[in-house]
Write an enzyme that holds these catalytic residues in place. Structure first.
Site, PDB file in Angstrom:
ATOM      1  N   GLU A 161      54.856  48.839  32.221  1.00 13.45           N
ATOM      2  CA  GLU A 161      54.529  47.548  31.765  1.00 13.45           C
ATOM      3  C   GLU A 161      53.442  46.911  32.627  1.00 13.45           C
ATOM      4  OE1 GLU A 161      55.223  46.149  28.776  1.00 13.45           O
ATOM      5  OE2 GLU A 161      56.818  47.658  28.473  1.00 13.45           O
ATOM      6  N   CYS A 166      50.405  38.275  32.855  1.00 14.67           N
ATOM      7  CA  CYS A 166      49.907  39.654  32.364  1.00 14.67           C
ATOM      8  C   CYS A 166      49.074  39.572  31.046  1.00 14.67           C
ATOM      9  CB  CYS A 166      51.008  40.629  32.534  1.00 14.67           C
ATOM     10  SG  CYS A 166      52.377  40.163  31.517  1.00 14.67           S
TER      11      CYS A 166
HETATM   12  P1  NAD Z   1      52.371  45.268  41.805  1.00  6.72           P
HETATM   13  O1  NAD Z   1      52.164  46.207  41.045  1.00  6.72           O
HETATM   14  O2  NAD Z   1      51.683  44.881  43.214  1.00  6.72           O
HETATM   15  O3  NAD Z   1      53.944  45.069  42.215  1.00  6.72           O
HETATM   16  C1  NAD Z   1      55.056  45.194  41.445  1.00  6.72           C
HETATM   17  C2  NAD Z   1      56.210  45.898  41.826  1.00  6.72           C
HETATM   18  O4  NAD Z   1      55.996  47.320  42.532  1.00  6.72           O
HETATM   19  C3  NAD Z   1      56.813  45.056  43.016  1.00  6.72           C
HETATM   20  O5  NAD Z   1      58.117  45.072  42.729  1.00  6.72           O
HETATM   21  C4  NAD Z   1      56.389  45.718  44.171  1.00  6.72           C
HETATM   22  O6  NAD Z   1      57.246  45.685  45.290  1.00  6.72           O
HETATM   23  C5  NAD Z   1      56.293  47.257  43.995  1.00  6.72           C
HETATM   24  N1  NAD Z   1      55.570  48.123  44.425  1.00  6.72           N
HETATM   25  C6  NAD Z   1      54.140  47.704  45.248  1.00  6.72           C
HETATM   26  N2  NAD Z   1      53.500  48.688  45.787  1.00  6.72           N
HETATM   27  C7  NAD Z   1      54.462  49.518  45.716  1.00  6.72           C
HETATM   28  C8  NAD Z   1      54.412  51.177  45.906  1.00  6.72           C
HETATM   29  N3  NAD Z   1      52.964  51.676  46.628  1.00  6.72           N
HETATM   30  N4  NAD Z   1      55.307  51.795  45.659  1.00  6.72           N
HETATM   31  C9  NAD Z   1      56.166  51.584  44.835  1.00  6.72           C
HETATM   32  N5  NAD Z   1      56.291  50.224  44.363  1.00  6.72           N
HETATM   33  C10 NAD Z   1      55.674  49.360  45.052  1.00  6.72           C
HETATM   34  O7  NAD Z   1      52.228  43.880  40.677  1.00  6.72           O
HETATM   35  P2  NAD Z   1      52.365  42.471  41.112  1.00  6.72           P
HETATM   36  O8  NAD Z   1      51.323  42.031  41.793  1.00  6.72           O
HETATM   37  O9  NAD Z   1      53.917  42.091  41.496  1.00  6.72           O
HETATM   38  O10 NAD Z   1      52.007  42.041  39.527  1.00  6.72           O
HETATM   39  C11 NAD Z   1      50.764  41.581  38.979  1.00  6.72           C
HETATM   40  C12 NAD Z   1      50.329  42.809  38.269  1.00  6.72           C
HETATM   41  O11 NAD Z   1      51.438  43.072  37.060  1.00  6.72           O
HETATM   42  C13 NAD Z   1      49.275  42.534  37.252  1.00  6.72           C
HETATM   43  O12 NAD Z   1      48.499  43.838  37.179  1.00  6.72           O
HETATM   44  C14 NAD Z   1      49.750  41.967  35.939  1.00  6.72           C
HETATM   45  O13 NAD Z   1      49.206  41.982  34.684  1.00  6.72           O
HETATM   46  C15 NAD Z   1      50.860  43.252  35.802  1.00  6.72           C
HETATM   47  N6  NAD Z   1      52.135  42.609  35.015  1.00  6.72           N
HETATM   48  C16 NAD Z   1      52.272  43.154  33.864  1.00  6.72           C
HETATM   49  C17 NAD Z   1      53.520  42.589  33.111  1.00  6.72           C
HETATM   50  C18 NAD Z   1      53.864  43.334  31.894  1.00  6.72           C
HETATM   51  O14 NAD Z   1      54.675  42.844  31.286  1.00  6.72           O
HETATM   52  N7  NAD Z   1      52.859  44.253  31.010  1.00  6.72           N
HETATM   53  C19 NAD Z   1      54.039  41.606  33.357  1.00  6.72           C
HETATM   54  C20 NAD Z   1      53.649  40.880  34.568  1.00  6.72           C
HETATM   55  C21 NAD Z   1      52.735  41.463  35.377  1.00  6.72           C
END
Ligand code: NAD
Length: 456
Positions: free
Chosen positions: A209, A243
């Site tokens: 997602e 998002c």
């Molecule tokens: P992110 O990708 O930075 O982090 C998401 C999760 O991944 C966190 O729990 C984090 O700890 C983990 N993570 C970070 N780096 C990692 C790595 N190298 N390896 C494994 N796990 C890792 O995203 P964010 O800043 O928390 O959220 C923002 C993004 O999420 C935006 O792009 C937004 O559009 C998207 N988003 C999508 C939805 C949806 O339902 N489609 C909902 C909310 C946010």
């Protein structure tokens, strides 16, 4: 307990089979409902501690949506669990054909920070109703919420059923090495690729997602007042850190001026020039996101707004005049800046939209059915609304998910149950009759019989 031990424990528990029963699924769902309702205020306060989200926004987007989803699953899970009968072709006659839905096993849910309760627990509801054991990894960027979730889940659930693992990249990386049976990830496209690569190593199915630049299109026949209200509501809720927030507004050139002037009125009425008290408006999650947004703003032509406060991390909702190739049009904004660009005609609009990767959402403001259908049928995007923003998420009968770079796999309602279930097709045949037409030795008589009976 180490992560390895935890997964081992959950796998043993799953194999014992208790999580599969209807009784167990129902009682775990009820326990989750209890956790949410008993701690509603603490949960909303934790989100407020993390990034200053107003209580009412947290209640509606984090608490209410989850309670509604739990109730829906409680009402329907017994029907969803039952094997579904399907018909079969004449060649399988006589037979009964059934689709069984089994839980996948031990699943991992990794959440994003921006709706830190909703994005972690919404998929959890589907995972439980499908009969799995679950490891939750909330985002480290919402630390108060993450630690509260850990505390509450430790109190309400045995770790072999649901367990919260806190942490950031290091812990996620370690989790991604474990033999999960499904990984459900919410976050950025960049990290989504890392998750999918890790899952590929063990052939673990994934749901991604992700995000993207979701446009709001305002056609020349749209009700401009209503469009501006609903676009700005979608853009300013959670200060644009959503998002499915409209990332930019794509306005027909003939109504550009009216959209700008109505937008100014809408923003004044929303915040009465007081967006900084935190009563009605959220701040930016941390300094690095604040600086990123500040730099985008600094390099833009500001039509309205533009004020910032680096101490409180508030950024005023801002309307920006943009061109397709501007910096602000390259990446998902994830903040309260709304670039406005114009289109001349449908051909121009389609060409530009198709030149970008497929967004998670798209919003169409128009009174024309023909224009709506033109966009829906020609532009790939996850899901969206006509004459509204974001509210498609409020209907559990609609699948929610992205396409292409905004992810794949859909959830909410029954789609969540399906994503955490493994479908199994079973054909049940009686022992009689057992005609030898399909068995060797083959000959022309058998072939002719076969053709006469089965070939149309
Ligand atoms: P992110 O990708 O930075 O982090 C998401 C999760 O991944 C966190 O729990 C984090 O700890 C983990 N993570 C970070 N780096 C990692 C790595 N190298 N390896 C494994 N796990 C890792 O995203 P964010 O800043 O928390 O959220 C923002 C993004 O999420 C935006 O792009 C937004 O559009 C998207 N988003 C999508 C939805 C949806 O339902 N489609 C909902 C909310 C946010």
């Amino acid at each position: 307990m180490t992560i390895e031990k935890l997964i081992e424990l959950q796998k043993v528990t799953f194999k014992e089979g208790n999580t599969r029963s209807f009784h167990n699924r129902k009682s775990v769902l009820k326990q989750l409902k209890k956790l949410i309702t008993n701690h509603e205020k603490e949960l909303c306060d934790a989100v407020n501690d993390d990034f200053g989200k107003p209580y009412i926004e947290s209640y509606i987007t984090e608490i209410y949506t989850l309670l509604e989803e739990v109730d829906y699953h409680l009402k329907n899970v017994s029907a969803w669990m039952k094997p579904a009968s399907v018909s079969g072709p004449i060649v399988t006659f006589p037979s009964k054909n059934k689709i069984y839905k089994h839980p996948k096993g031990t699943v991992l849910i990794i959440g994003a920070w921006n709706y830190p309760i909703h994005l972690t627990l919404m998929p959890l509801i589907g995972a439980i109703s499908a009969g799995n054991t679950v490891v939750l990894k909330p985002s480290e960027l919402a630390p108060a919420t993450s630690s509260l979730l850990k505390k509450l889940f430790d109190k309400y659930f045995k770790p072999e059923i649901i367990s919260v693992v806190e942490g950031g990249v290091e812990e996620s990386t370690q989790l991604l090495k474990q033999p999960f049976d499904h990984i459900f990830f919410t976050g950025s496209t960049r990290v989504g690729k890392i998750v999918m690569k890790a899952a590929a190593e063990q052939l673990i199915p994934v749901t991604l997602e992700l995000g993207g630049k979701s446009p709001a299109i305002v056609h020349h026949d749209a009700n401009i007042g209503v469009s501006a209200n609903r676009i700005w509501w979608g853009k300013t809720i959670n200060a644009g850190q959503t998002c499915v927030a409209p990332d930019y507004v794509f306005v027909h050139e003939s109504i550009e001026e009216s959209f700008i002037s109505v937008s100014k009125k809408v923003l004044s009425s929303f915040y009465e020039n007081d967006y900084q008290t935190g009563k009605n408006y959220t701040k930016i999650v941390n300094d690095s996101h604040f600086i990123r947004l500040y730099n985008l703003l600094k390099n833009s032509i500001i039509l309205h707004g533009g004020n910032t406060n680096n101490e409180t991390r508030f950024i005023e909702p801002s309307l920006i005049k943009a061109e397709w190739n501007d910096e602000i049009m390259q990446e998902e904004i994830f903040g309260p800046l709304l670039p406005l660009i114009t289109y001349k005609n449908e051909h121009d609009l389609k060409e530009k939209l198709l030149s970008k990767s497929s967004p998670l959402a798209l919003y169409i403001f128009t009174e024309s059915n023909e224009f709506q259908e033109f966009i829906i049928r020609n532009i790939p995007f996850g899901g969206g609304c006509v004459n509204d923003t974001i509210s498609h998420l409020g209907n559990h009968n609609l699948p929610f998910g992205g396409t292409g770079h905004s992810g794949f796999g859909s959830y909410h309602g029954k789609y969540s149950f399906d994503i955490f279930s493994r479908e199994q097709g079973i054909l049940k045949k009686p022992s009689w009759p057992d005609p030898d037409v399909r068995y060797p030795p083959y000959n022309d008589t058998k072939l002719n019989w076969f053709k006469r009976i089965f070939t149309k």
